[in-house]
Design a protein around this motif. Sequence first.
Motif, mmCIF file in Angstrom:
data_model
loop_
_atom_site.group_PDB
_atom_site.id
_atom_site.type_symbol
_atom_site.label_atom_id
_atom_site.label_comp_id
_atom_site.label_asym_id
_atom_site.label_seq_id
_atom_site.Cartn_x
_atom_site.Cartn_y
_atom_site.Cartn_z
ATOM 1 N N LYS A 97 0.839 -1.192 0.000
ATOM 2 C CA LYS A 97 0.000 0.000 0.000
ATOM 3 C C LYS A 97 0.876 1.245 0.000
ATOM 4 O O LYS A 97 1.990 1.176 0.517
ATOM 5 C CB LYS A 97 -0.981 0.026 1.179
ATOM 6 N N MET A 126 -3.003 -5.772 4.648
ATOM 7 C CA MET A 126 -2.935 -7.056 5.356
ATOM 8 C C MET A 126 -4.002 -7.219 6.431
ATOM 9 O O MET A 126 -4.231 -8.315 6.929
ATOM 10 C CB MET A 126 -1.544 -7.259 5.976
ATOM 11 N N HIS A 155 -5.132 4.874 15.168
ATOM 12 C CA HIS A 155 -3.917 4.326 14.535
ATOM 13 C C HIS A 155 -2.768 5.179 15.076
ATOM 14 O O HIS A 155 -2.603 6.328 14.692
ATOM 15 C CB HIS A 155 -4.055 4.465 13.009
ATOM 16 N N ASN A 157 1.338 5.565 16.126
ATOM 17 C CA ASN A 157 2.738 5.132 16.011
ATOM 18 C C ASN A 157 3.549 5.862 17.082
ATOM 19 O O ASN A 157 3.239 7.011 17.383
ATOM 20 C CB ASN A 157 3.338 5.579 14.669
ATOM 21 N N ASP A 172 -0.382 7.354 3.838
ATOM 22 C CA ASP A 172 0.493 6.275 4.295
ATOM 23 C C ASP A 172 -0.062 5.538 5.519
ATOM 24 O O ASP A 172 0.199 4.356 5.692
ATOM 25 C CB ASP A 172 1.875 6.859 4.645
ATOM 26 N N THR A 173 -0.823 6.245 6.357
ATOM 27 C CA THR A 173 -1.249 5.671 7.635
ATOM 28 C C THR A 173 -2.750 5.356 7.633
ATOM 29 O O THR A 173 -3.146 4.188 7.704
ATOM 30 C CB THR A 173 -0.866 6.643 8.780
ATOM 31 N N HIS A 176 -4.760 2.336 5.677
ATOM 32 C CA HIS A 176 -5.109 1.001 6.193
ATOM 33 C C HIS A 176 -6.558 0.979 6.697
ATOM 34 O O HIS A 176 -7.292 0.034 6.431
ATOM 35 C CB HIS A 176 -4.187 0.600 7.347
ATOM 36 N N TYR A 235 2.898 1.258 19.395
ATOM 37 C CA TYR A 235 2.185 1.110 18.119
ATOM 38 C C TYR A 235 0.839 0.492 18.480
ATOM 39 O O TYR A 235 0.776 -0.666 18.899
ATOM 40 C CB TYR A 235 2.979 0.213 17.164
ATOM 41 N N TYR A 280 0.704 -10.634 7.804
ATOM 42 C CA TYR A 280 1.615 -10.536 6.646
ATOM 43 C C TYR A 280 1.911 -11.938 6.102
ATOM 44 O O TYR A 280 1.970 -12.147 4.890
ATOM 45 C CB TYR A 280 2.942 -9.873 7.026
#
Length: 336
Positions: A97, A126, A155, A157, A172-173, A176, A235, A280
């Motif tokens: 992605k 995933m 979400h 990080n 990018d985040t 998902h 995370y 994954y």
Amino acid sequence: MTINIGVIGTGAIGREHIRRCSTVLQNARVVALNDINRENCQQIVNELTPEARIYDNAIDLINDPQVNAVLVTSWGPTHEAFVLACIEAGKAVFCEKPLAVTAQGCMNIVEAEIKAGRQLVQVGFMRPYDSGYRALKAVIDSGEIGEPLMLHCAHRNPEVGDSYTTDMAITDTLIHELDVLRWLLDDDYASVQVIFPRKTRKASSHLRDPQIVLLETTKGARIDVEIFVNCEYGYDIQCEVVGESGIARLPEPVSVQLRSAAKLSTTILTDWKKRFMDAYDVELQAFINNVISGEMTGPSAWDGYAAAVAADACVAAQTSGEIVPVTMPARPAFYR
Ligand code: NAI
Ligand code: NAD
Ligand code: ISE
């Protein structure tokens, strides 16, 4: 049967996927590597795949007849051109992605795939392969909590690099969540809005962090997603679904409950690689199986496009502060 895989982009996740293809998964071996930084490939050859050949050019890797399928794990802006080259060569491609950084880029891939006449693309979303999300979906689909009305998601990080910019919180985040939530609810997005709370002092000058994204689905469910990429503590992926008659929550990763030093505690992960480790494995084994069977399952180029249409709207909403409508064309019969 063993398929020969070529990998473009041997950075963090490229390396992870090569490791799993070489030591965990069945019926695949990595035979070809390309990266703009040749040193990255050399390190992989030294440590993981002594027989793999290093290519100076990604297109040569794609077109090599000994390569049966390709993993695209270079950074986002390069994905579109590599996926289009794989389709042109008639080769199955697993693309991390985002499929492309704009909806138009994803649509170019959708159109090329339809023209080629068969599905060749699997997108590296995933989470639909994660056992926690699958359990959550099973509860929703069972009707036990009634129709889903509201979702509260996060979400987080611990930190991000200096090159991470405000729009990447979406592309990018959040991408998902944009994928997994439409899969979870069997729904699409109708509108989006982005709100910026007070900024953390831990974020760089060019990054608005945290952000709250408000989504409305076509069935009227309301979703709030907190994106907080400098949260420091871990995370952490959260998803709570409020239904008509109950609430279902994404399970926490397994962790030993510890009683020690007058505290009751469980560990919070800090590394994204560990949080979805099993997912994954399952998604890549599914890709390998798909290459062997000749039939693609899982996140398609259309799913990549759908997430990108919503992402484009979110990026526009970051700038305007307005509620931005999300307009999706009907799903082509090719992807049913
Ligand atoms: P990274 O920066 O560690 O690795 C990217 C690699 O691609 C680098 O080695 C770079 O030299 C190489 N590269 C860049 N341009 C290239 C080109 N034109 N040709 C060949 N190689 C090129 O980044 P990371 O973290 O491995 O991310 C790569 C991709 O995977 C991104 O699209 C990212 O969004 C995605 N990703 C997905 C995750 C997931 O959970 N599904 C997790 C982490 C990353
Ligand atoms: P499948 O892969 O075809 O997926 C089911 C449906 O969901 C399809 O209609 C597909 O179009 C849709 N879909 C999939 N990913 C999507 C996405 N990212 N966004 C939107 N829609 C999406 O069929 P499946 O049999 O359900 O299995 C999928 C994979 O998951 C298989 O590889 C299977 O082995 C694995 N699996 C894992 C677990 C687990 O606990 N980890 C359990 C069951 C299946
Ligand atoms: C990374 O790019 C990913 O895709 C991870 O899954 C994500 O959660 C992380 O925030 C990103 O850096």
